[in-house]
Design an enzyme around this catalytic site. Structure first.
Site, mmCIF file in Angstrom:
data_model
loop_
_atom_site.group_PDB
_atom_site.id
_atom_site.type_symbol
_atom_site.label_atom_id
_atom_site.label_comp_id
_atom_site.label_asym_id
_atom_site.label_seq_id
_atom_site.Cartn_x
_atom_site.Cartn_y
_atom_site.Cartn_z
ATOM 1 N N GLU A 144 0.758 -1.172 0.019
ATOM 2 C CA GLU A 144 -0.109 0.104 -0.107
ATOM 3 C C GLU A 144 0.892 1.271 -0.178
ATOM 4 O OE1 GLU A 144 -3.123 -0.539 2.516
ATOM 5 O OE2 GLU A 144 -4.241 1.458 2.293
ATOM 6 N N GLU A 176 1.952 1.675 -3.442
ATOM 7 C CA GLU A 176 1.014 2.240 -4.159
ATOM 8 C C GLU A 176 0.763 3.432 -4.208
ATOM 9 O OE1 GLU A 176 -2.740 0.498 -3.451
ATOM 10 O OE2 GLU A 176 -3.976 1.508 -4.976
ATOM 11 N N CYS A 231 -8.708 -1.977 3.777
ATOM 12 C CA CYS A 231 -8.714 -3.253 4.707
ATOM 13 C C CYS A 231 -10.040 -3.497 5.399
ATOM 14 C CB CYS A 231 -7.262 -3.354 5.632
ATOM 15 S SG CYS A 231 -6.986 -1.784 6.561
ATOM 16 N N SER A 253 -7.260 2.145 -1.996
ATOM 17 C CA SER A 253 -6.041 1.285 -2.297
ATOM 18 C C SER A 253 -6.571 -0.059 -3.128
ATOM 19 C CB SER A 253 -5.333 0.965 -1.037
ATOM 20 O OG SER A 253 -4.294 -0.152 -1.242
ATOM 21 N N LYS A 294 -15.698 -9.468 8.414
ATOM 22 C CA LYS A 294 -14.916 -10.506 7.606
ATOM 23 C C LYS A 294 -15.312 -11.737 7.234
ATOM 24 C CE LYS A 294 -10.887 -7.921 8.347
ATOM 25 N NZ LYS A 294 -10.042 -7.554 6.953
ATOM 26 N N GLU A 338 -16.350 -10.353 3.833
ATOM 27 C CA GLU A 338 -15.480 -10.405 3.014
ATOM 28 C C GLU A 338 -14.813 -11.604 2.274
ATOM 29 O OE1 GLU A 338 -11.589 -7.490 3.482
ATOM 30 O OE2 GLU A 338 -11.570 -9.043 4.778
ATOM 31 N N GLU A 364 -14.386 -11.445 -5.273
ATOM 32 C CA GLU A 364 -13.238 -11.066 -5.673
ATOM 33 C C GLU A 364 -11.924 -11.899 -4.723
ATOM 34 O OE1 GLU A 364 -15.358 -9.133 -4.179
ATOM 35 O OE2 GLU A 364 -15.723 -7.401 -5.371
ATOM 36 N N CYS A 420 -10.483 -1.938 14.857
ATOM 37 C CA CYS A 420 -10.855 -3.392 14.853
ATOM 38 C C CYS A 420 -10.997 -3.820 16.427
ATOM 39 C CB CYS A 420 -9.802 -4.080 14.144
ATOM 40 S SG CYS A 420 -9.923 -4.084 12.355
HETATM 41 FE FE1 HC0 Z 1 -8.559 -5.573 11.581
HETATM 42 FE FE2 HC0 Z 1 -6.932 -5.809 9.612
HETATM 43 S S1 HC0 Z 1 -6.527 -4.476 11.445
HETATM 44 S S2 HC0 Z 1 -9.094 -4.989 9.414
HETATM 45 O O1 HC0 Z 1 -8.906 -3.726 11.835
HETATM 46 O O2 HC0 Z 1 -5.924 -3.836 7.718
HETATM 47 O O3 HC0 Z 1 -10.991 -7.114 11.517
HETATM 48 O O4 HC0 Z 1 -7.410 -6.573 14.120
HETATM 49 O O5 HC0 Z 1 -7.382 -8.163 10.884
HETATM 50 O O6 HC0 Z 1 -7.523 -7.734 7.290
HETATM 51 O O7 HC0 Z 1 -4.185 -6.843 9.835
HETATM 52 C C1 HC0 Z 1 -10.070 -6.607 11.560
HETATM 53 C C2 HC0 Z 1 -8.121 -6.214 13.367
HETATM 54 C C3 HC0 Z 1 -7.444 -7.021 10.621
HETATM 55 C C4 HC0 Z 1 -7.072 -7.152 8.226
HETATM 56 C C5 HC0 Z 1 -5.222 -6.411 9.795
HETATM 57 C C6 HC0 Z 1 -6.039 -4.615 8.152
#
Ligand code: HC0
Length: 570
Positions: free
Chosen positions: A279, A282, A299, A319, A358, A361, A366, A504
């Site tokens: 990133e 990028e 993310c 990104s 997640k 996701e 994708e 997170c």
């Molecule tokens: Fe997160 Fe992540 S930091 S989104 O906040 O970037 O869920 O903990 O794992 O993928 O590394 C959440 C937390 C993750 C991802 C990382 C990012």
């Protein structure tokens, strides 16, 4: 200030103080159910916090009735006790008495209050129809039968997250909380953040439990089952085992996962470091070659879905990096499988995430660049906690163990991804050193830490002031996106946006309860883990270097593009 009397005790308070808070100051805890200070929710819907105010005919709700000069308040009289009991019984009338099989058994505010009030019977007949459970979403399940109409979920969805996927309304004369247009949740703008789950006092909203799939994979001799743990889980799982909130339980979590029989235990912090390499490169490419700026982090899957629904024209700012969770999944089924000589079809990837989004996701179309679904199952922190309990592990007394090669080393920069501002701070630590070739003296970027909604910093990097913004909680993202749309953020280079309040560590998959104080403690735990680590910069991670040498060649190289990047299109 002015004075009033509560249960015979005189107290001085500031104007605007609610009776509830005034009572707390004299050591009287008035019971509450719908009230939730953290999100400013004080609609007085449940009427559990009723009190007597001398001279008033009707009982008052303490959560939203301001104290007044000379007021005489009583919080514990026969009339109040009876009123609270009747209110509780009316709520319980329509609440399924399924406590032993409810996901919130033992963590339910209604259950606790029923115990506090000594409710032993419910004197009224059920009035509500039976509603279907909404299990349309891959991440979040709603059981309207358990809903007690406190409306906290509505407040958090509308006010804190600016999503408004659910609402409170009357349907056929019945008050309900339901998705807008009564559509299945999966067909609404719901971004799967799960903040509704964190504030729900009962078990009316919860994550889709996938622990059974993981136990089954672990028992399947054909499968090579690997697991990754997200940054925020390192400082949160201990909450479920009586440890102080924010305790670093990294080594114990690794030990627990190994006891379960995972073939390899990896750290998402490793791919967080890798994300910084990709990133950051990028960003530099965009700056040098007139690309779309500001670049925005990609993310946080709740944030991605939010921008897809509400600001699709701004998607080119994102990104192209996949999230660290998805990068690890893709690498597990390619780089790692190849190194181990395992058929990628037999590799089963489990993620332990603080996040309900997640789950969504991992299921996105994708996310199949390894030739298979890159991440097979996502478990929330809560689900892992339940598995540890089911397995009977004495978590707090497990030894500290290390992650496995070749994706088990994460830097402090990777660790701080879990707290708002952390991705940006990690990026700045690396960008500065890679661009200038000089060592950064002060690597702590205090300006972008903490729970302030929108934060900013400017960092001189080789003659260019790199201007950055950080936000968390989608109502803050909304403010930034409206500015971006209006052309007001042209001077900025990079924006970090995290869906959940606090980042997170405050994710919708985190242990119950997760309030403001818990967020602060997990943030503190995050930065102290960063500080305690020798390795604090992503570009110094030896396993990341090795990955580039052995497999990816260079950031933004051909294989990176294939496995680690994607484009979200509306
Ligand atoms: Fe997160 Fe992540 S930091 S989104 O906040 O970037 O869920 O903990 O794992 O993928 O590394 C959440 C937390 C993750 C991802 C990382 C990012």
């Amino acid at each position: 200030t002015f004075a009033l009397t509560i249960d015979g005790q005189r107290i001085e308070v500031e104007p605007g103080t609610m009776i509830l808070d005034a009572a707390a100051q004299v050591g009287v805890k008035i019971p509450t159910l719908c009230y939730l200070k953290d999100i400013g929710h004080d609609v007085g819907a449940c009427r559990i916090c009723t009190v007597e105010v001398e001279g008033e005919k009707e009982l008052k709700t303490a959560c939203n009735t301001p104290a007044a000069a000379g007021m005489v308040v009583r919080t514990n009289t026969p009339a109040i006790r009876e009123a609270r009991k009747v209110t509780m019984e009316l709520i319980l009338t329509n609440h399924p008495m399924e406590c032993p099989i409810c996901v919130r058994n033992g963590l339910c505010e209604l259950q606790d209050l029923a115990a506090t009030f000594g409710i032993r019977e419910v004197r009224f007949p059920r009035t509500q129809p039976v509603y279907p459970v909404d299990d349309s979403s891959v991440a979040i399940i709603r059981d309207p039968n358990k809903c007690i109409l406190c409306r906290r979920c509505v407040t958090v969805c509308q006010q804190v997250q600016s999503v408004s996927a659910i609402e409170f309304k009357k349907v056929d004369g019945e008050a309900v909380v339901a998705p807008v247009l009564r559509a299945p949740l999966a067909e609404t703008n719901c971004v799967n953040c799960g903040q509704c789950i964190l504030v729900c006092p009962v078990g009316a909203i919860y994550e889709r439990d996938e622990t059974a799939r993981v136990w089954a994979a672990l028992a399947d001799p054909q499968k090579h089952v690997v697991v990754q743990t997200a940054p925020a889980t390192h400082v949160s799982i201990g909450d479920m085992f009586g440890m102080p909130t924010g305790t670093d339980i990294t080594g114990k979590m690794v030990a627990a996962l190994r006891r379960f029989g995972f073939d390899a235990v990896f750290d998402t912090n490793f791919t967080a470091d890798l994300t910084i390499m990709e990133e950051g490169s990028e960003l530099l490419e965009r700056i040098n070659n007139g690309g779309v700026l500001p670049q925005i982090t990609s993310c946080s899957p709740g944030w991605i879905k939010y921008v897809e629904h509400f600001y699709p024209e701004l998607l080119p700012h994102l990104s192209t990096c996949k999230s660290p969770q998805q990068m690890l999944g893709a690498l597990a089924k390619t780089y790692y499988a190849k190194k181990k000589g395992i058929d990628p079809a037999d590799v089963f990837v489990v993620s332990i995430m603080p996040c309900t989004a997640k789950k969504f996701e991992a299921a996105r179309p994708e996310m199949n660049d390894s030739g298979h679904q890159d991440v097979d199952v996502v478990l929330t922190s809560r689900e892992l906690g339940r598995m540890i309990k089911e397995a009977g592990l004495d978590f707090a007394n497990l030894p500290d163990e290390d992650y496995d090669e070749p994706m088990g080393i994460g830097s402090g920069a990777g660790q701080i991804f879990g707290a708002t501002g952390g991705v940006m701070e990690a990026a700045l630590r690396t960008a500065y050193e890679l661009v200038t070739g000089r060592t950064l003296d002060r690597i702590d970027f205090e300006d972008i830490r903490g729970l302030k909604g929108i934060k900013e910093a400017a960092v001189p990097v080789d003659g260019l002031d790199v201007k950055v913004l950080v936000s968390h909680g989608l109502s803050n993202a909304e403010i930034l996106m409206n500015k971006l749309r209006a052309g007001e953020l042209k001077d900025y280079h990079f924006i970090e946006i995290m869906c959940c309040p606090g980042g997170c560590i405050g994710g919708g998959g985190q242990p119950i309860k997760t309030g403001t104080l818990d967020r602060e403690r997990r943030i503190a735990g995050t930065y102290s883990r960063d500080k305690a680590l020798q390795l604090r910069k992503s570009h110094e991670n030896p396993q990341v270097k090795k990955l580039y040498e052995e497999y990816l060649e260079k950031p933004l190289g051909h294989r990176s593009h294939e496995l680690l990047h994607t484009t979200y299109v509306a």
